[in-house]
Design an enzyme around this catalytic site. Structure first.
Site, mmCIF file in Angstrom:
data_model
loop_
_atom_site.group_PDB
_atom_site.id
_atom_site.type_symbol
_atom_site.label_atom_id
_atom_site.label_comp_id
_atom_site.label_asym_id
_atom_site.label_seq_id
_atom_site.Cartn_x
_atom_site.Cartn_y
_atom_site.Cartn_z
ATOM 1 N N MET A 136 -11.481 4.968 -7.397
ATOM 2 C CA MET A 136 -12.800 5.456 -6.993
ATOM 3 C C MET A 136 -12.657 6.897 -6.496
ATOM 4 O O MET A 136 -13.483 7.394 -5.721
ATOM 5 C CB MET A 136 -13.389 4.559 -5.902
ATOM 6 C CG MET A 136 -13.612 3.139 -6.401
ATOM 7 S SD MET A 136 -14.965 2.282 -5.600
ATOM 8 C CE MET A 136 -14.389 2.224 -3.924
ATOM 9 N N GLN A 187 -8.173 -8.254 -4.203
ATOM 10 C CA GLN A 187 -8.680 -7.678 -5.459
ATOM 11 C C GLN A 187 -7.678 -7.932 -6.590
ATOM 12 O O GLN A 187 -8.042 -8.370 -7.683
ATOM 13 C CB GLN A 187 -8.902 -6.174 -5.259
ATOM 14 C CG GLN A 187 -9.140 -5.392 -6.527
ATOM 15 C CD GLN A 187 -9.502 -3.943 -6.231
ATOM 16 O OE1 GLN A 187 -10.592 -3.649 -5.797
ATOM 17 N NE2 GLN A 187 -8.578 -3.028 -6.496
ATOM 18 N N ARG A 235 -10.430 5.600 2.977
ATOM 19 C CA ARG A 235 -11.271 5.423 4.164
ATOM 20 C C ARG A 235 -10.595 5.928 5.450
ATOM 21 O O ARG A 235 -11.267 6.054 6.476
ATOM 22 C CB ARG A 235 -11.672 3.953 4.324
ATOM 23 C CG ARG A 235 -12.623 3.509 3.220
ATOM 24 C CD ARG A 235 -13.239 2.149 3.487
ATOM 25 N NE ARG A 235 -14.366 1.894 2.614
ATOM 26 C CZ ARG A 235 -14.309 1.185 1.477
ATOM 27 N NH1 ARG A 235 -13.179 0.629 1.090
ATOM 28 N NH2 ARG A 235 -15.387 1.013 0.738
ATOM 29 N N GLN A 250 -20.103 -2.614 -6.068
ATOM 30 C CA GLN A 250 -19.157 -3.324 -5.195
ATOM 31 C C GLN A 250 -19.376 -3.007 -3.716
ATOM 32 O O GLN A 250 -18.581 -3.417 -2.877
ATOM 33 C CB GLN A 250 -17.716 -3.070 -5.633
ATOM 34 C CG GLN A 250 -17.211 -1.647 -5.441
ATOM 35 C CD GLN A 250 -15.836 -1.449 -6.054
ATOM 36 O OE1 GLN A 250 -15.682 -1.387 -7.263
ATOM 37 N NE2 GLN A 250 -14.811 -1.361 -5.218
ATOM 38 N N VAL A 268 1.625 2.159 -0.204
ATOM 39 C CA VAL A 268 2.232 3.409 0.275
ATOM 40 C C VAL A 268 1.719 3.636 1.702
ATOM 41 O O VAL A 268 0.520 3.513 1.963
ATOM 42 C CB VAL A 268 1.850 4.604 -0.641
ATOM 43 C CG1 VAL A 268 2.450 5.899 -0.111
ATOM 44 C CG2 VAL A 268 2.339 4.338 -2.064
ATOM 45 N N ASP A 327 -4.902 -3.739 -1.779
ATOM 46 C CA ASP A 327 -6.071 -4.582 -2.058
ATOM 47 C C ASP A 327 -5.571 -5.871 -2.698
ATOM 48 O O ASP A 327 -5.801 -6.134 -3.883
ATOM 49 C CB ASP A 327 -7.032 -3.840 -2.984
ATOM 50 C CG ASP A 327 -7.574 -2.587 -2.325
ATOM 51 O OD1 ASP A 327 -8.268 -2.713 -1.318
ATOM 52 O OD2 ASP A 327 -7.254 -1.480 -2.796
ATOM 53 N N HIS A 366 -2.634 6.377 -4.669
ATOM 54 C CA HIS A 366 -3.088 6.492 -6.061
ATOM 55 C C HIS A 366 -2.040 7.215 -6.899
ATOM 56 O O HIS A 366 -1.770 6.842 -8.038
ATOM 57 C CB HIS A 366 -4.378 7.330 -6.146
ATOM 58 C CG HIS A 366 -5.555 6.718 -5.467
ATOM 59 N ND1 HIS A 366 -6.142 7.273 -4.349
ATOM 60 C CD2 HIS A 366 -6.264 5.604 -5.751
ATOM 61 C CE1 HIS A 366 -7.177 6.534 -3.989
ATOM 62 N NE2 HIS A 366 -7.263 5.502 -4.807
#
Ligand code: PAF
Length: 517
Positions: free
Chosen positions: A30, A159, A193, A61, A182, A156, A37
Site C-alpha cells: 500500500m 493476512q 503506521r 480493507q 524487519v 501481518d 517492504h
C-alpha cells in the site's frame, strides 16, 4: 522501470514479459515503503526475472472509523525506491482504474470471503470487513499479474495465513512467500503506521516487542501453555503507560485456530493502541524440529549429503526420488500406461505415500497406499519409467502437497532444485550446494571409472554439465533456483562428511536463540 496506472497497460507489459518465459514475482503493497517492504522487494528481485510492485491504498480493507484518509502516501518517493531496488514495473492504479468505480463497497463489488473461523480471531473481530477487502484485492492482483511468486511480510501473520488459504481453496497457481519481520534497532516492527507515533509513543511502542521477547524467554524455559505465554506479554504491556491492549493470543500460524499449548508451532500475536495508532506484532514459537532445504545443480552430491545430514541430526530424509518411484510402481502395478497423463494424474492425486527413516545407510522405507514398496521401487522396470512419470506437472503438484504435509510436522531434510524457493519457502535452514563445473566433471569421471563405464574426457564432461545446468535453470517445471536466504556452500575440495558437517554447523547456528533480540 515501467510505471503502470491501468489494467490494460499492466496486462500488455506482462504479456510481453511472459512471452520471453520470464518468471514473475509480485510484491503487493500500500506504498509508504519502508525497509520491511524493501526486504520483500530485494528477495523478489533475487528470485524472479521480472518483479512487479503494486502500490495501492485499498479502500475496501479499511473500516469506517479507520485511517484511510490519513494513510501515508508518497508515490514519487516509493517509485524512486523501487527504481533503485531494480524493480521492473510499478503498478499504481487509482481506485476507479482498479475497481471500475470511485467507491467500491460490498454492496457493489464481488468479494472474496475468507473462512469465518479465520476471521473470528485476532484482528478479525475489531476490523470487520478488513480481510474480505484484503483477500479481494489480492486475488485481483494475482489474477492480473499471474505471478509465479508473491511476497508478503510475516508481520501481518493473519493476512498471510488467510491468503495462503485463499491460494489453496481457490486452487491458484502461485507460491506465496512469507518474509521475516524487519525490526528497528530497538525491536519495533517496521510499519507504515509507525509514522503516526509521537516521539514518546515511539519509545513506548517498543513494549510490543519486549512483551513478545519476555514470552519467548518463558517458552525457552519450557512454558508452552497459552495462559503463561499471553500473561508474559500482557505483564510488559500493562507496565507501559498509554498502551491499550486490543488482544494478545496464541493461535496456529496456518489454521489460526486458538491453541491451548504449543505442541509443534504457535503464533503469539497481539494488537495494541497508542493514542489513535493501532500496531500489531507477533512471534513464531516453534517446538517442532526445523526443515533443512538443500538445493543445487546436478553432481553437487546433494542426495548423499542430505542423507548423511539427516542421519547425523536424526531427521527424516524426504526422498523425493523414492516418492516418484512409488507412483511409477503403482502405475505399472495397476497396468496403466505411464504416458497416459490423465490417468496418472488421477492416481497421483488419490494415493498416499509414506516414508520412514532408514538407518541412514539404507534408503528410507516407502509405502504407497499402505503397501510397502521399499525394494520394489528399485526394480529395472520402475527405473525405466520413473523419468516419464516425474516429468508430469500433475504428479509434481500431487507430491508437492504430500511433501508440504511432511513439512508441517518438521524435522525433515529435503534436496532438489527448488526446495527452498517452492516446496519449503519458509524452511528454517536453506543450503545451496554447488561445486565448480571442473570439480563436478572430475567427480563424474571418477564415478564412471568406478562403475567400469567407458572413459569420457573431462572436456566432454564439463560441456555436458554446463548444458545440463542451463537446462535445469531454464526448464518450465521446477527450475533450479537459489533462494535469496540460502547459505551457499561450494564443495570443491571437500569430502562428503566435511560438507555434511558444514551443514550441521549452519543448522546449529540457525537454531541458537539470537543473543539479545
Ligand atoms: O499488507 C498490505 O500492505 C496490504 O494488506 C496488501 C496485501 C497490499 C493488500 O492491500
Amino acid at each position: 522501470m515501467q510505471v503502470l496506472k491501468t489494467i490494460a497497460g499492466l496486462r500488455c507489459y506482462l504479456e510481453q514479459q511472459r512471452a520471453t518465459g520470464a518468471t514473475v514475482g509480485l510484491v503487493p503493497t500500500m506504498g509508504a515503503l519502508h525497509d520491511g517492504h524493501l526486504s520483500l522487494i530485494r528477495r523478489a528481485c533475487q528470485e524472479n526475472a521480472v518483479v512487479v510492485v503494486s502500490i495501492f491504498v485499498n479502500p475496501t480493507q479499511f473500516g469506517p472509523g479507520e485511517d484511510l484518509a490519513r494513510y501515508p502516501q508518497d508515490l514519487d518517493r516509493d517509485q524512486r525506491l523501487c527504481e533503485q531496488m531494480g524493480v521492473d514495473a510499478v503498478f499504481a492504479p487509482t481506485v476507479s482504474a482498479l475497481y471500475g468505480s470511485e467507491s467500491p463497497s460490498p454492496a457493489t463489488l464481488t468479494q472474496v470471503v475468507p473462512p469465518q473461523e479465520m476471521m473470528a480471531v485476532l484482528c478479525g473481530p475489531v476490523r470487520p470487513g478488513h480481510f474480505q477487502g484484503v483477500a479481494t484485492v489480492v486475488l485481483k492482483l494475482l489474477n492480473l499479474v499471474q505471478p509465479h511468486r508473491a511476497y508478503f511480510g510475516r508481520k501481518d501473520a493473519q493476512q498471510l495465513a488467510i491468503l495462503r488459504r485463499l491460494v489453496k481453496d481457490l486452487n491458484l497457481a502461485v507460491t506465496l512467500v512469507g518474509c521475516p519481520i524487519v525490526r528497528d534497532q530497538d525491536g519495533l516492527a517496521l510499519s507504515s503506521r509507525n509514522q503516526y507515533l509521537t516521539a514518546v509513543q515511539r519509545q513506548q511502542a517498543t513494549a510490543l516487542f519486549h512483551g513478545l521477547k519476555a514470552a519467548k524467554i518463558q517458552f525457552q524455559r519450557g512454558k508452552c501453555d497459552r495462559t503463561a505465554l499471553v500473561a508474559a506479554v500482557e505483564q510488559v504491556l500493562d507496565a507501559t503507560p498509554d498502551i491499550e491492549i486490543d488482544y494478545v493470543d496464541l493461535v496456529h500460524p496456518y489454521s489460526l485456530k486458538p491453541l491451548e499449548t504449543v505442541d509443534t508451532v504457535g503464533l503469539l500475536a497481539m494488537a495494541a493502541r497508542l493514542g489513535k495508532t493501532r500496531l500489531i506484532d507477533n512471534m513464531l514459537l516453534r517446538s517442532r524440529q526445523p526443515i533443512i532445504a538443500i538445493d543445487g545443480p546436478a553432481g553437487a552430491g546433494k542426495s548423499t549429503v542430505a542423507r548423511l545430514v539427516a542421519k547425523t541430526l536424526g531427521l527424516l530424509y524426504l526422498d523425493t526420488g523414492a516418492m516418484y518411484r512409488a507412483i511409477t510402481w503403482q502405475v505399472l502395478n495397476l497396468g496403466l500406461d505411464p504416458e497416459d497423463a490423465v490417468r496418472v494424474a488421477e492416481l497421483a492425486a488419490a494415493c498416499t505415500i509414506r516414508l520412514a527413516s532408514g538407518d541412514g545407510n539404507q534408503p528410507p522405507q516407502v509405502w504407497i497406499d499402505e503397501v510397502e514398496v521399499t525394494d520394489a521401487i528399485r526394480s529395472p522396470d520402475v527405473t525405466a519409467q520413473v523419468s516419464t512419470i516425474a516429468a508430469q506437472p500433475a504428479v509434481r503438484q500431487a507430491l508437492l502437497q504430500q511433501q508440504q504435509d511432511y513439512g508441517l510436522r518438521g524435522g525433515v531434510v529435503m534436496e532438489g532444485r527448488d526446495i527452498g524457493t517452492h516446496v519449503f519457502p519458509d524452511a528454517e535452514v536453506k543450503i545451496f550446494l554447488t561445486a565448480s563445473v571442473q570439480e563436478r566433471a572430475r567427480r563424474r569421471q571418477k564415478d564412471l571409472l568406478a562403475q567400469n563405464q567407458p572413459d569420457v574426457s573431462l572436456t566432454e564432461l564439463e560441456q555436458t554439465i554446463q548444458d545440463r545446468d542451463r537446462k535445469d535453470s531454464t526448464r518450465a517445471v521446477a527450475p533450479l533456483q537459489q533462494a535469496a536466504d540460502a547459505v551457499e556452500l561450494i564443495t570443491d575440495g571437500l569430502t562428503i562428511p566435511q560438507v555434511a558437517e558444514n551443514i550441521v554447523q549452519v543448522y546449529r547456528q540457525t537454531l541458537q536463540p539470537a543473543a539479545g533480540r
